[in-house]
Design an enzyme around this catalytic site. Structure first.
Site, PDB file in Angstrom:
ATOM      1  N   HIS A 142       0.772  -0.992  -0.160  1.00  0.00           N
ATOM      2  CA  HIS A 142       0.202  -0.169  -0.171  1.00  0.00           C
ATOM      3  C   HIS A 142       1.340   1.281   0.480  1.00  0.00           C
ATOM      4  CE1 HIS A 142      -3.087  -3.215   1.075  1.00  0.00           C
ATOM      5  NE2 HIS A 142      -4.112  -1.801   1.071  1.00  0.00           N
TER       6      HIS A 142
ATOM      7  N   LYS B 230      -0.210   4.684   4.561  1.00  0.00           N
ATOM      8  CA  LYS B 230      -1.374   3.799   5.332  1.00  0.00           C
ATOM      9  C   LYS B 230      -0.855   4.060   6.696  1.00  0.00           C
ATOM     10  CE  LYS B 230      -3.727  -0.408   4.507  1.00  0.00           C
ATOM     11  NZ  LYS B 230      -5.303   0.524   5.134  1.00  0.00           N
TER      12      LYS B 230
END
Length: 251
Positions: free
Chosen positions: A140, A144
């Site tokens: 990600h 995040k």
């Protein structure tokens, strides 16, 4: 409650990146939003109970710390609740389950239709290949906060369910040392602006099978959330805890 064809939809976390996309997808269905800072001109309130009273269903993509408060407010308001917030602790998850005794709640770590199908396949492969090593790798964007991602954990839970194993006992977040038999391993990568990539690998001494999913546009999550909201807001939907598998009618 409003007409089934035009349910009133609220967005909790409407000022966030996904919340804004959910608002755009909701279009004419949008009744208002919830944020830490109220903005009456944009129909945004800072009071969860106030939004609940104005909506048939709320898409919640806010923060895990707010889940218990939202559970109470939306239960009191009697509106349906689509929850996409991840990283919940035991207290927050208990609040979700209690709310589902009184209102319709749909909880999903990921609203993507394709990822929902991957979860079903993960469960099937977990059952069919009980002796294979299961490893999950997720990537990600660098902002995040949680790791592993909620989606990665959902994949792991699906594998464990297929094997009729207790997930908390077989998950392996610490990859140092020899791999235990029956473990479900996780690895997390963070960098750049990757929207979301998940890979599930089943490995043995002489073969490997891999399932993978890559999100190419964040709108896939917003569109999935809207699909879930329209499904959950149907007048005949009873109180209970639902998932995206219910929306797509998958096992």
């Amino acid at each position: 409650m409003s007409n089934i064809l035009s349910p009133r939809i609220g967005i909790a976390g409407i000022t966030g990146r996904l919340g804004q996309l959910c608002a755009e997808e909701a279009g004419a269905h949008l009744a208002g939003g919830l944020s830490r800072t109220a903005d009456p001109a944009r129909h945004i309130t800072s009071e969860a109970d106030a939004l609940g009273r104005e909506c048939d269903v709320i898409i919640d993509v806010s923060h895990a710390s707010l889940v218990p408060t939202h559970a109470h407010a939306f239960t009191q308001a009697g509106c349906a609740w689509v929850l996409g917030t991840t990283g919940l602790d035991a207290t927050a998850q208990h609040a979700v389950e209690q709310a589902a005794e009184h209102i319709a709640v749909l909880q999903a770590a990921n609203f993507s239709p394709a990822l929902t199908m991957l979860l079903s396949l993960a469960r099937q492969l977990g059952a069919a290949l009980p002796d294979y090593d299961a490893e999950i790798v997720e990537t990600h964007h660098r902002q995040k906060l949680d790791a592993p991602s909620g989606t990665a954990l959902a994949i792991g839970r699906a594998v464990a369910a297929g094997r009729e194993a207790e997930f908390e006992q077989v998950k392996r977040l610490d990859q140092n040392g020899k791999r235990p038999d029956g473990a479900i391993g996780f690895a997390s990568l963070r960098g750049g602006q990757v929207i979301g990539e998940h890979e599930l690998r089943f490995l043995t001494t002489d073969e490997e099978i891999t399932l993978s999913h890559r999100a190419l546009d964040r709108r896939v999550f917003a569109r999935g959330a809207l699909k879930a909201a329209l499904w959950l807001a149907q007048p005949h939907r009873k109180a209970g805890l639902y998932s995206m598998q219910d929306v797509l009618n998958t096992p």
